[in-house]
Design a protein around this motif. Structure first.
Motif, short mmCIF file in Angstrom:
data_model
loop_
_atom_site.label_atom_id
_atom_site.label_comp_id
_atom_site.label_asym_id
_atom_site.label_seq_id
_atom_site.Cartn_x
_atom_site.Cartn_y
_atom_site.Cartn_z
N PHE A 35 2.28 1.88 -3.74
CA PHE A 35 1.29 2.26 -4.83
C PHE A 35 0.42 3.56 -3.99
O PHE A 35 0.44 4.91 -4.43
N TYR A 36 0.91 4.25 -2.27
CA TYR A 36 0.82 5.80 -2.40
C TYR A 36 2.00 6.04 -3.04
O TYR A 36 1.64 7.77 -3.24
N LEU A 76 -6.39 5.88 2.52
CA LEU A 76 -5.70 3.81 2.18
C LEU A 76 -4.51 3.38 2.95
O LEU A 76 -4.55 2.55 3.48
N GLN A 92 -1.42 5.95 -6.71
CA GLN A 92 -2.53 5.15 -7.03
C GLN A 92 -3.08 4.54 -5.83
O GLN A 92 -4.04 3.74 -5.90
N ALA A 93 -2.75 4.94 -4.93
CA ALA A 93 -4.18 4.83 -3.54
C ALA A 93 -3.92 5.97 -3.09
O ALA A 93 -2.71 7.19 -2.64
N SER A 94 -4.84 6.22 -2.27
CA SER A 94 -5.21 7.60 -1.59
C SER A 94 -3.89 7.96 0.17
O SER A 94 -3.93 6.05 0.92
N VAL A 148 1.10 -1.38 -0.23
CA VAL A 148 -0.02 0.51 0.02
C VAL A 148 0.81 0.91 -0.23
O VAL A 148 1.01 1.62 -0.49
#
Length: 239
Positions: free
Chosen positions: A120-121, A130, A125-127, A117
């Motif tokens: 991706f952050y 999340l 691509q991730a908030s 995660v």
């Protein structure tokens, strides 16, 4: 020349033969270094199993370390070979074992997801929501794993008493959910009257005089298999 070589060999042999002998009955080979081997003794013979010797002129530190390692293994094998009879059992220990391993699996999964995660952050691509949510779950799982394991490891699954009524074997769970046995002198185990538990309590403490470690067991929720032997260790059971 031959006579001199023979005298030299005799002199060398006499010096080596007069060296210090091994203080343990498991064969003494002087000027040799001993590393953590096991000695199996009986009335008729003495057997050495899996022994590794390395020649050395003088290694007192390693020699002492090897002897300490040997005595630890020897005493452990002696305790394991004694005859013990079951005096107490807690059937629900299997459920606690499953719970412990489930928490380990949950913590491992959340810890493995957190770097993904976070990656991706960083890639956009991730908030942040999340990432915060995943970090909170991973932290909570780790804290709960520690708390649950702390108490589960102190729950007594089974207790055994040897034939001489001098040694108590206590089985409990390790951090990884495996069975672990400890051997306690009966004289070091506190009776129920010394632990401070009231007669009406369902969960009782297993304490020792020599240290502050505490285990927990329940004659009501568990099963006292041999009441006579159980009371030899802990005193009269509360009614």
């Amino acid at each position: 020349m031959i006579l001199r070589s023979q005298r030299f060999l005799k002199l060398t042999y006499s010096l080596v033969a007069s060296g210090p002998q091994c203080p343990h009955p498991c064969q003494g080979v002087h000027r040799f270094q001993y590393f953590g081997t096991k000695c199996l003794t009986s009335k008729s013979s003495i057997k050495l199993k899996h022994i590794t010797f390395l020649t050395s002129s003088s290694t007192p530190k390693n020699w002492s370390h090897g002897l300490l390692q040997y005595h630890a293994q020897s005493s452990s094998s002696d305790l394991a070979s004694q005859n013990y009879s079951l005096i107490y059992a807690f059937p629900a220990i299997k459920g606690l074992r499953a719970l412990s391993r489930l928490k380990l699996m949950q913590t491992g999964i959340t810890a493995a997801l957190l770097p993904t995660v976070f990656f991706f952050y960083l890639q956009g691509q991730a908030s942040i929501t999340l990432l915060t949510y995943t970090t909170g779950i991973a932290t909570f799982a780790a804290v709960m794993l520690y708390v649950i394991s702390y108490y589960i490891r102190r729950v007594v699954g089974m207790m055994y008493l040897d034939s001489t009524h001098t040694k108590l074997k206590v089985s409990h769970l390790s951090f990884w959910g495996h069975r672990r046995d400890i051997y306690l002198p009966v004289s070091d185990v506190m009776t129920l009257g010394d632990t401070g538990d009231s007669p009406g309590e369902s969960i009782l403490q297993l304490k020792r005089y020599s240290c502050s470690d505490t285990f927990y067991f329940s004659p009501r929720l568990g099963l006292v298999v041999d009441k006579h032997s159980f009371e030899k260790v802990f005193g009269t059971l509360p009614q």
